[in-house]
Design a protein around this motif. Structure first.
Motif, PDB file in Angstrom:
ATOM      1  N   THR A  91       0.858  -1.095   0.015  1.00 41.88           N
ATOM      2  CA  THR A  91      -0.067  -0.005  -0.127  1.00 41.88           C
ATOM      3  C   THR A  91       0.691   1.300   0.068  1.00 41.88           C
ATOM      4  OG1 THR A  91      -1.691  -1.234   1.284  1.00 41.88           O
ATOM      5  CG2 THR A  91      -1.987   1.159   1.184  1.00 41.88           C
ATOM      6  N   ALA A  92       1.847   1.410   0.950  1.00 41.07           N
ATOM      7  CA  ALA A  92       2.845   2.524   0.760  1.00 41.07           C
ATOM      8  C   ALA A  92       3.567   2.618  -0.443  1.00 41.07           C
ATOM      9  CB  ALA A  92       3.931   2.294   2.047  1.00 41.07           C
ATOM     10  N   GLY A  93       3.762   1.237  -1.097  1.00 40.55           N
ATOM     11  CA  GLY A  93       4.371   1.386  -2.387  1.00 40.55           C
ATOM     12  C   GLY A  93       3.599   2.093  -3.305  1.00 40.55           C
ATOM     13  N   SER A  94       2.183   1.761  -3.407  1.00 46.64           N
ATOM     14  CA  SER A  94       1.500   2.489  -4.273  1.00 46.64           C
ATOM     15  C   SER A  94       1.421   3.680  -4.353  1.00 46.64           C
ATOM     16  CB  SER A  94       0.161   1.860  -4.179  1.00 46.64           C
ATOM     17  OG  SER A  94      -0.626   2.364  -3.182  1.00 46.64           O
ATOM     18  N   VAL A  95       1.642   4.293  -3.369  1.00 46.38           N
ATOM     19  CA  VAL A  95       1.809   5.845  -2.984  1.00 46.38           C
ATOM     20  C   VAL A  95       2.947   6.378  -3.691  1.00 46.38           C
ATOM     21  CG1 VAL A  95       1.890   7.870  -1.384  1.00 46.38           C
ATOM     22  CG2 VAL A  95       0.272   5.996  -1.016  1.00 46.38           C
ATOM     23  N   ASP A  96       4.170   5.689  -3.505  1.00 46.20           N
ATOM     24  CA  ASP A  96       5.334   5.895  -4.224  1.00 46.20           C
ATOM     25  C   ASP A  96       5.165   5.687  -5.451  1.00 46.20           C
ATOM     26  OD1 ASP A  96       6.892   6.668  -1.669  1.00 46.20           O
ATOM     27  OD2 ASP A  96       7.258   4.592  -1.197  1.00 46.20           O
ATOM     28  N   LEU A  97       4.553   4.980  -6.309  1.00 48.45           N
ATOM     29  CA  LEU A  97       4.209   4.852  -7.604  1.00 48.45           C
ATOM     30  C   LEU A  97       3.741   5.964  -8.352  1.00 48.45           C
ATOM     31  CD1 LEU A  97       3.679   0.920  -7.937  1.00 48.45           C
ATOM     32  CD2 LEU A  97       5.707   1.885  -8.654  1.00 48.45           C
ATOM     33  N   GLY A  98       3.135   6.774  -7.285  1.00 46.52           N
ATOM     34  CA  GLY A  98       2.373   7.979  -7.783  1.00 46.52           C
ATOM     35  C   GLY A  98       0.939   7.686  -7.875  1.00 46.52           C
ATOM     36  N   ALA A  99       0.457   6.985  -7.311  1.00 45.59           N
ATOM     37  CA  ALA A  99      -0.964   6.595  -7.037  1.00 45.59           C
ATOM     38  C   ALA A  99      -1.623   7.029  -6.042  1.00 45.59           C
ATOM     39  CB  ALA A  99      -1.369   5.093  -7.323  1.00 45.59           C
ATOM     40  N   LYS A 100      -2.793   7.613  -6.166  1.00 43.50           N
ATOM     41  CA  LYS A 100      -3.510   7.880  -4.970  1.00 43.50           C
ATOM     42  C   LYS A 100      -5.034   7.143  -4.825  1.00 43.50           C
ATOM     43  CE  LYS A 100      -2.069  12.787  -5.260  1.00 43.50           C
ATOM     44  NZ  LYS A 100      -2.675  14.298  -5.381  1.00 43.50           N
ATOM     45  N   PRO A 101      -4.655   5.838  -4.352  1.00 38.99           N
ATOM     46  CA  PRO A 101      -5.652   4.772  -4.596  1.00 38.99           C
ATOM     47  C   PRO A 101      -6.564   5.077  -3.130  1.00 38.99           C
ATOM     48  CG  PRO A 101      -3.692   4.012  -3.691  1.00 38.99           C
ATOM     49  CD  PRO A 101      -3.282   5.147  -3.879  1.00 38.99           C
ATOM     50  N   SER A 102      -7.489   5.769  -3.434  1.00 37.50           N
ATOM     51  CA  SER A 102      -8.654   6.082  -2.309  1.00 37.50           C
ATOM     52  C   SER A 102      -9.353   4.695  -1.925  1.00 37.50           C
ATOM     53  CB  SER A 102      -9.730   7.314  -2.769  1.00 37.50           C
ATOM     54  OG  SER A 102     -10.356   6.647  -3.866  1.00 37.50           O
ATOM     55  N   VAL A 103      -9.673   3.883  -2.767  1.00 40.86           N
ATOM     56  CA  VAL A 103     -10.467   2.903  -2.360  1.00 40.86           C
ATOM     57  C   VAL A 103      -9.259   1.714  -1.596  1.00 40.86           C
ATOM     58  CG1 VAL A 103     -11.807   0.688  -3.074  1.00 40.86           C
ATOM     59  CG2 VAL A 103     -12.179   2.880  -4.076  1.00 40.86           C
ATOM     60  N   ILE A 104      -8.040   1.623  -2.017  1.00 39.78           N
ATOM     61  CA  ILE A 104      -7.343   0.623  -1.457  1.00 39.78           C
ATOM     62  C   ILE A 104      -6.691   1.184  -0.092  1.00 39.78           C
ATOM     63  CG2 ILE A 104      -4.958   0.249  -1.629  1.00 39.78           C
ATOM     64  CD1 ILE A 104      -5.283  -1.007  -4.383  1.00 39.78           C
ATOM     65  N   THR A 105      -6.654   2.358  -0.088  1.00 41.20           N
ATOM     66  CA  THR A 105      -6.279   3.034   1.271  1.00 41.20           C
ATOM     67  C   THR A 105      -7.307   2.919   2.320  1.00 41.20           C
ATOM     68  OG1 THR A 105      -6.858   5.349   0.473  1.00 41.20           O
ATOM     69  CG2 THR A 105      -4.357   4.478   0.435  1.00 41.20           C
ATOM     70  N   ALA A 106      -8.653   2.761   1.837  1.00 44.08           N
ATOM     71  CA  ALA A 106      -9.703   2.647   2.891  1.00 44.08           C
ATOM     72  C   ALA A 106      -9.564   1.161   3.294  1.00 44.08           C
ATOM     73  CB  ALA A 106     -11.065   2.980   2.167  1.00 44.08           C
ATOM     74  N   ILE A 107      -9.629   0.425   2.401  1.00 42.93           N
ATOM     75  CA  ILE A 107      -9.525  -0.883   2.801  1.00 42.93           C
ATOM     76  C   ILE A 107      -8.185  -1.424   3.682  1.00 42.93           C
ATOM     77  CG2 ILE A 107      -8.693  -3.501   1.906  1.00 42.93           C
ATOM     78  CD1 ILE A 107      -9.853  -2.324  -0.754  1.00 42.93           C
ATOM     79  N   ALA A 108      -7.132  -0.550   3.461  1.00 38.74           N
ATOM     80  CA  ALA A 108      -6.012  -0.904   4.253  1.00 38.74           C
ATOM     81  C   ALA A 108      -6.313  -0.354   5.642  1.00 38.74           C
ATOM     82  CB  ALA A 108      -4.876  -0.231   3.749  1.00 38.74           C
ATOM     83  N   LYS A 109      -6.786   0.895   5.768  1.00 32.57           N
ATOM     84  CA  LYS A 109      -7.169   1.657   7.058  1.00 32.57           C
ATOM     85  C   LYS A 109      -8.191   0.852   7.629  1.00 32.57           C
ATOM     86  CE  LYS A 109      -9.286   4.065  10.380  1.00 32.57           C
ATOM     87  NZ  LYS A 109     -10.563   4.026  10.948  1.00 32.57           N
ATOM     88  N   TYR A 110      -9.121   0.038   7.299  1.00 33.11           N
ATOM     89  CA  TYR A 110     -10.252  -0.679   7.863  1.00 33.11           C
ATOM     90  C   TYR A 110      -9.795  -1.772   8.386  1.00 33.11           C
ATOM     91  CZ  TYR A 110     -13.991  -3.597   8.742  1.00 33.11           C
ATOM     92  OH  TYR A 110     -15.022  -4.519   9.403  1.00 33.11           O
ATOM     93  N   HIS A 111      -9.285  -2.727   7.403  1.00 30.24           N
ATOM     94  CA  HIS A 111      -8.778  -4.026   7.811  1.00 30.24           C
ATOM     95  C   HIS A 111      -7.602  -4.181   8.694  1.00 30.24           C
ATOM     96  CE1 HIS A 111     -12.047  -6.452   5.589  1.00 30.24           C
ATOM     97  NE2 HIS A 111     -12.124  -5.373   4.832  1.00 30.24           N
ATOM     98  N   MET A 112      -6.725  -3.368   8.272  1.00 31.07           N
ATOM     99  CA  MET A 112      -5.512  -3.479   9.100  1.00 31.07           C
ATOM    100  C   MET A 112      -5.518  -2.833  10.593  1.00 31.07           C
ATOM    101  SD  MET A 112      -2.697  -2.321   6.214  1.00 31.07           S
ATOM    102  CE  MET A 112      -1.264  -2.788   7.012  1.00 31.07           C
ATOM    103  N   THR A 113      -6.531  -1.946  10.837  1.00 33.94           N
ATOM    104  CA  THR A 113      -6.646  -1.545  12.174  1.00 33.94           C
ATOM    105  C   THR A 113      -7.590  -2.533  13.038  1.00 33.94           C
ATOM    106  OG1 THR A 113      -8.683  -0.151  11.486  1.00 33.94           O
ATOM    107  CG2 THR A 113      -6.574   0.795  11.894  1.00 33.94           C
TER     108      THR A 113
END
Length: 818
Positions: free
Chosen positions: A435-457
């Protein structure tokens, strides 16, 4: 008979074309060629040719199709589109579609996933973690911060400022570190294992806040003034969005800024009269610059004809007249700086709007775009840190703690909890990196980051619960030795901030993902809103009929993959993990089918059927998390030691997807549609099972000894020496492992009747030396390890005065301790 044969051939061609997602024109040519051959060598059959002709005319006669079919559908589509306010529209449009788009379309391009560059830290970033991060971790005591001082030590604050911790993401030309998102994630992760307050105090200035907003939207003057000061810690930032009546619904904020004329620096200028009342604002009590979100109004038309300009963001020095800060909230389990900020009739010039006056009313879009990236870094990194610490320390403790003369890790009940910790830690680390790597690739993946926030917490919360169960009293009693209690208490903070998890799961993941990730829906909505009706119809025509073909393809693919157990899917890799890609492709196809039909049948009501949409969001989430596990496995060299972890996670995720689908089918109305979809997706009933006891047993073994996998999964946590909480347990663990062969000599001697154990362990060791079973050096090593073991499982105790908050220990106790 001839007609039936030709119809079957036509169906077969259609089926094959739909499964492979061939273009309509190509499918028509193939079908036509097949009928020609059959007609030439057999007989002419009217019905197949009529069917083929009807489809061909529909495909080729553009004007007729658009006028007689597309136009009525277009008007109906416009009429049933659910209403969407500006805030919802901007949230929907914010961010990018990344790998989530592949997962949603039903036929993921796994080569694309595997082709993403492996996220890695630079030498400069790794050196910073090994030196500055390690140093500041050693400067703090989590117990003292949360129980005694209610703040970081002054020397820790000074070090954070001096070494640039508050400007990790700021470009070097402004004096910042200009680190990657991966480095930001790794730094926050390590800091959080030393102290949650240390992690939060660093993540907030580098996440959603003035620095990030300035970097993306600030004027050159604003950047040149603020960014160097923020990078050096001369300014401490906070960002105020949440208020008493507007939490997750930020669009409902009552805080206002009215355009008016006022005096500033001795001159009359055009500006804003601000009124706000915010709460839960991290760093507000010590902030020197306040980022403020408010609704901007221009009732006197000083800027133009628009009265309600919209959500706007401004930067205000907290020393500015009328700004109120300094009071503190007391967050549960973590005494980080958090508090309210208020202002009444505070006048600021228009130039203090982030980006200047031209960005008035664009604040919500700015915030959502920044948050979509930051949400995938800060909380996922701290959640992963929690799991890593629990993995390493709980595994070690399970070796050190004995009951019934047996290490507790060998009990199957404990093993079940340890397996959940182990599996979750592997997946969390994989998701954090990708997920952090996607940001470094230049993406702003709003749905994926929402998935990460919810499921990882949520995963971190479950890990902590299991870790506390294994530790028992050792986890319950608070004190300097306890490395779980503050995280356990404070876990609801992570669940709540950056959008409450209930909201994230039930409204955001699928609600936004279904529209943004779908290959056609969002573009169809844009076409329907085109002010030029004919242009809208022309665009909608192409999209709609391709959408029909897409839906047919998903139906045929889902049924085909269900009947064949996905064995017909081409494996993108060789080896034992190839089967996992096949099953995930099957679930991706099923999600595409079910989501499409649900949107078609329920329309705008799906937005209000939160529990239904949440279950489809769960499927998308587990597909993404499974992808991260497979990517992590490949990026780390496909190590054999990882395979049980990969298998455990994919099995568990497939089982959870199946559960989510079945609950969706059970509650879908009309009931016949749910029953039909269940038969398509799972034609032979339940396909997936939870990981077996055997697999549970297999993955926990790496928690009980020193090995590469244990070190890699827990890399980047702060351990310290034996004077630190985790270091104490790790020190004892290493000594016990090193002396296991010596301890085994005593056990064998007792079993063979060569040694009678004494009441106390040191006496038994002394007797073993006298009997020649152990050397004196072996005895000394064993007693040292036993002393460390007993010290590691010990809990803290304090005087009554200390517990009351009188931290100067009575002289009598001090002398006795000496």
């Amino acid at each position: 008979m001839v007609t039936l044969t030709q119809l079957l051939v036509l169906i077969g061609v259609t089926w094959g074309a739909a499964y492979t997602r061939a273009r309509t024109g190509s499918a028509l040519v193939i079908a036509g060629a097949a009928l020609l051959v059959m007609t030439f060598f057999g007989e002419f059959a009217l019905v197949p040719w009529l069917l083929l002709g009807a489809v061909a005319i529909l495909f080729l006669a553009d004007d007729l199709r658009k006028d007689k079919i597309t136009r009525p559908i277009f008007k109906m589509f416009k009429s049933v589109l659910p209403p969407m306010n500006q805030t919802e529209q901007e949230a929907l449009e914010a961010g990018d579609v990344w790998w989530d788009g592949e997962l949603f379309k039903g036929h993921p391009d796994w080569a694309q996933l595997l082709g993403y560059k492996k996220p890695e830290l630079s030498a400069e970033e790794q050196a910073f973690i090994d030196n500055q991060v390690e140093t500041v971790c050693g400067m703090v005591s989590d117990w003292d911060i949360n129980f005694k001082d209610k703040d970081l030590p002054v020397e820790a604050w000074d070090y954070l400022k001096k070494e640039g911790f508050l400007g990790l993401m700021i470009p070097k030309k402004y004096g910042g570190k200009e680190f990657s998102a991966l480095a930001h994630s790794a730094i926050v992760s390590k800091l959080s294992t030393a102290s949650g307050v240390l992690g939060v105090s660093t993540m907030v200035p580098n996440s959603l806040g003035p620095a990030e907003l300035l970097m993306h939207y600030g004027t050159e003057e604003q950047k040149n003034h603020y960014l160097p000061r923020l990078a050096k810690g001369q300014d401490i930032p906070c960002f105020a969005l949440t208020g008493p009546t507007a939490g997750s619904d930020a669009g409902a904020i009552p805080d206002s800024g009215v355009v008016c004329k006022g005096e500033f620096e001795g001159k009359e200028v055009l500006g804003l009269r601000l009124n706000w009342n915010k709460r839960y604002i991290t760093l507000a009590p010590i902030a020197t610059v306040l980022g403020l979100a408010f609704k901007m109004y221009d009732p006197d038309g000083l800027l133009g004809d628009q009265e309600d300009i919209g959500i706007t963001v401004a930067l205000i020095p907290t020393s500015h007249p009328g700004v109120e800060t300094g009071e503190r909230h007391y967050p549960m389990g973590q005494a980080f700086m958090n508090g309210p900020t208020r202002g009444k009739d505070v006048f600021i010039p228009l130039d203090w709007i982030v980006g200047g006056p031209e960005f008035a009313g664009k604040g919500w879009r700015m915030l959502v775009e920044c948050l979509s990236a930051g949400r995938g870094i800060s909380l996922p990194s701290s959640s992963t840190a929690t799991a890593k610490l629990a993995y390493r320390a709980t595994g070690a403790y399970s070796v050190l703690r004995e009951q019934f003369k047996t290490q507790i890790g060998k009990f199957e009940g404990v093993e079940e909890a340890l397996a959940r910790i182990a599996g979750a830690t592997y997946q969390l680390e994989a998701a954090r990196i990708m997920t952090a790597g996607s940001v470094d690739l230049g993406a702003k993946p709003s749905v994926i980051t929402a998935i990460a926030k919810y499921h990882m917490t949520e995963s971190a919360r479950s890990v902590l619960t299991d870790a506390m169960d294994v530790h028992g009293g050792r986890g319950v009693i608070m004190g300097e030795r306890n490395y779980l209690s503050s995280g356990y208490q404070s876990m609801p903070i992570s669940i709540t901030v950056e959008g409450a998890n209930i909201l994230t799961r039930n409204l955001m993941i699928f609600g936004q993902g279904a529209v943004r990730c779908h290959p056609f829906v969002y573009r169809e909505m844009q076409a329907a809103n085109n002010p030029n009706e004919q242009a809208g119809i022309d665009e909608f025509d192409s999209l709609f009929f391709r959408h029909i073909g897409y839906g047919l393809s998903n139906f045929i693919r889902s049924l085909s993959l269900g009947v064949t157990a996905a064995k017909i899917v081409k494996k993108p890799v060789s080896g034992p993990t190839g089967r996992f890609y096949q099953q995930l492709t099957r679930m991706s196809s099923a999600l595409a089918l079910v989501a499409d039909l649900s949107m078609a049948v329920l329309g705008g009501d799906l937005k209000r059927k939160e529990r239904l949409s949440a279950r489809l969001g769960d499927v998308l989430s587990y597909l993404y998390l499974s992808s991260t596990v497979l990517k992590y496995y490949e990026d780390n060299g496909r190590k054999e030691s990882d395979l049980p972890y990969v298998e455990w996670n994919i099995q568990n995720n497939l089982y959870l997807m199946q559960k989510a689908f079945n609950e969706f089918f059970d509650n879908l109305k009309p009931a016949w549609l749910g029953a039909m979809l269940r038969r398509v997706v799972f034609p032979f009933g339940a396909s997936y099972k939870k990981p077996s006891d055997r697999l549970d047993h297999k993955i926990v073994q790496s928690m009980f000894n020193q090995n590469e996998l244990r070190d890699r999964l827990t890399d980047g946590i702060f351990i310290g020496d034996e004077t630190y909480p985790v270091g104490r347990v790790e020190h004892a663990f290493n000594l016990v492992l090193a002396t296991q062969p010596i301890a085994l000599k005593i056990k064998l001697a007792v079993k063979e009747g060569k040694l009678v154990p004494a009441r106390e362990f040191p006496e038994t060791v002394e007797t073993a030396v006298a009997a020649g079973i152990l050397t004196q050096q072996e005895a000394n090593d064993l007693l040292t390890a036993e002393a460390a073991r007993l010290d590691a499982i010990q809990v803290d105790d304090y005087s009554k005065a200390y517990i009351r908050g009188e931290f100067e220990e009575p002289l009598a106790k001090t002398e006795a301790a000496a």
